[in-house]
Every structure is written in structure tokens, then in C-alpha cells.
Scaffold this motif. Structure first.
Motif: not given
Length: 282
Positions: A260-282
Motif C-alpha cells: 500500500r502506498v500513499k502518494f500526492r496524486n496521479w500524473f497525467k501519464s498514469g504514474m504515481l507522484r512521490t509514492p511512499v510505501l506504508t505497508e506490505l500486504i499479505e
């Protein structure tokens, strides 16, 4: 003249306090506006001069002045970070002229550091705000940031509802210091998404993130460059059995690990802006 800007600390959660004012956080880039002996120069927070890129801001005040603020572009969906980055990177005169017409900027001023030859940095913030409020802006591309006193959580809820970047809380009596200070704190309105981790960099830290497209197939969504040491250790212990190949820069994995990541927003290209991993999901 350039002065190193005062930088924001990070608050974990929105807060309210009678000793603070609270401002919307504008999603642009930091800009110092300097007018000395009538000459205007514009600088980023790193002292990179960008006077050429923003001709609509080269309008003189009645007196020499040094301002701190954020330069931003607005689009159909609100403030558009990608547009202001296009403006900032433009270097050729014809391109700058074209962009000034199609993507005009607004300089949102939130502090005044010098005025009429007087250094104002030792004045309390609320007094600097009063001085700023009494100055006429030179054209429609300048604005002064609004603020509220005390009610930070209510303002943050407005930012969330309007899908804006977040808010900044500032101590009313704070002096202006050229460093990161707990007297100014930002609270980011993060977005969240679940991603598959499909590989990792060999050199500097970075995990390849992917998300399902409309057909259900995974597509690249950027590189996660922030994760805790404990999460990194857990990831690498799981990833050894999932390697499918490698090249000079990356090791590739079967997409069996999700995060699971938190991020600022989606770029128009479909990329995540500044993603930060908050946890791994089982």
C-alpha cells in the motif's frame, strides 16, 4: 537579493491551535520575488534563477521588496503541478511566450521578508502578514494566500473535499529563519493505492510499482523510493524466490508482493507522484 527560505516540518495529522494560523498548501514550486533598485529577479528555493520563465510576474512594486510564496498554474481540475513544471523547464523565448498565453501562472504570496529597505524577518509572522495585506499587488498574476486562525482541522477538511494538496500551520509569533523549523508544519492530503511490486533497482533504493489497467493486466505506475528499513528487510527476504530476470539497472520479480502506498496524486501519464510505501500486504 536571495535569502534561503524557511522550510516546513511535517505534522503527522491535522491539528488546531489558537497560537497558529493555517493556510492552504499550494501545489506549485517555491518562488522568491526580489526587487532591488527596481530590478526584479525570481529564484527557486535552491537559488536557481527563473526570471526568464515567468514574464507575467515581472511587474514592479512601488518600493523594493522581497517576497516568499508559491508559483502555480491552474487547469480545469484545479491547481496543476505538471503545468507549472512545464513552465519552469521552458528556456526558449518563443516557447515561454507561447506558454505564458496558454498556461499563465499565479504567484501566491505568503510572506514578506524585506520592504522599503527594512528587514522584516525578526518581526512576528502575524505582523508580517499585516504588512503584506496592506501592499497593492502589481497585476492580476499576484495574490496573497488566505489564512484562518486556530481552526486547522476545519481547513484541512476543506482541502480534502476540494482535492487540494493539504495545509500549512504556522505559529503566529514565528520569526523567519532560513532553515527547516517546527514553527511551520505541513499536513499533506495523501491519496492511497495498492500496488504490485514487480522489481527493484540494483544501485540506489527503488521498487518498481505496477497497477492493473482496465483489462486487468498490470501496467507500470512508477518507482517507490521511500520505505522503512523494517519493510525493506521484509521485502527482500520475500523477493529472493520471485526473481524472473534482470538487466543492468533492475532485478525483475513475479508480481506476488503487494504494497500500500500513499502518494500526492496521479500524473497525467498514469504514474504515481512521490509514492511512499506504508505497508506490505499479505
Amino acid at each position: 537579493m536571495f535569502i534561503d527560505p524557511m522550510l516546513l516540518s511535517t505534522a503527522d495529522n491535522p491539528f488546531s491551535h489558537s497560537n497558529y494560523i493555517f493556510e492552504p498548501k499550494i501545489d506549485g514550486h517555491r518562488l522568491m520575488f526580489s526587487q532591488t533598485n527596481g530590478r526584479i529577479r525570481l529564484y527557486t528555493r535552491h537559488e536557481t534563477e527563473c526570471t526568464q520563465q515567468y514574464p507575467e510576474l515581472l511587474a514592479p512594486f512601488d518600493h523594493d521588496i522581497l517576497l516568499d510564496g508559491e508559483v502555480a498554474c491552474t487547469g480545469p481540475d484545479g491547481v496543476d503541478f505538471e503545468e507549472v513544471m512545464i513552465r519552469f523547464k521552458a528556456k526558449k523565448d518563443h516557447r515561454i511566450k507561447e506558454l505564458t498565453a496558454t498556461s499563465p501562472v499565479t504567484y501566491v504570496v505568503f510572506d514578506i521578508l524585506q520592504y522599503k529597505g527594512e528587514d522584516l524577518r525578526k518581526l512576528p509572522l502575524i505582523q508580517r502578514k499585516e504588512i503584506l495585506a496592506g501592499i497593492s499587488m502589481p497585476n492580476q498574476h499576484f495574490g496573497v494566500i488566505p489564512f484562518v486562525e486556530g481552526a486547522g482541522e476545519a481547513l484541512f477538511n476543506q482541502m480534502v473535499n476540494r482535492k487540494l494538496e493539504g495545509m500549512v500551520g504556522k505559529r503566529k509569533n514565528s520569526l523567519y529563519v532560513s532553515r527547516r523549523s517546527p514553527a511551520w508544519q505541513k499536513v499533506i492530503n495523501w491519496s492511497y493505492a495498492d500496488v504490485f511490486i514487480t522489481g527493484y533497482r540494483k544501485e540506489e533504493f527503488g521498487w518498481l510499482a505496477a497497477v492493473p489497467d482496465e483489462s486487468g493486466r498490470l501496467r507500470p505506475a512508477g518507482i517507490v523510493e521511500y520505505a522503512t528499513q523494517a519493510t525493506r528487510k521484509e521485502f527482500y527476504s520475500k523477493s529472493r524466490a520471485l526473481v524472473t530476470g534482470e538487466d543492468k539497472k533492475f532485478v525483475y520479480l513475479s508480481p506476488a508482493i503487494r504494497g500500500r502506498v500513499k502518494f500526492r496524486n496521479w500524473f497525467k501519464s498514469g504514474m504515481l507522484r512521490t509514492p511512499v510505501l506504508t505497508e506490505l500486504i499479505e
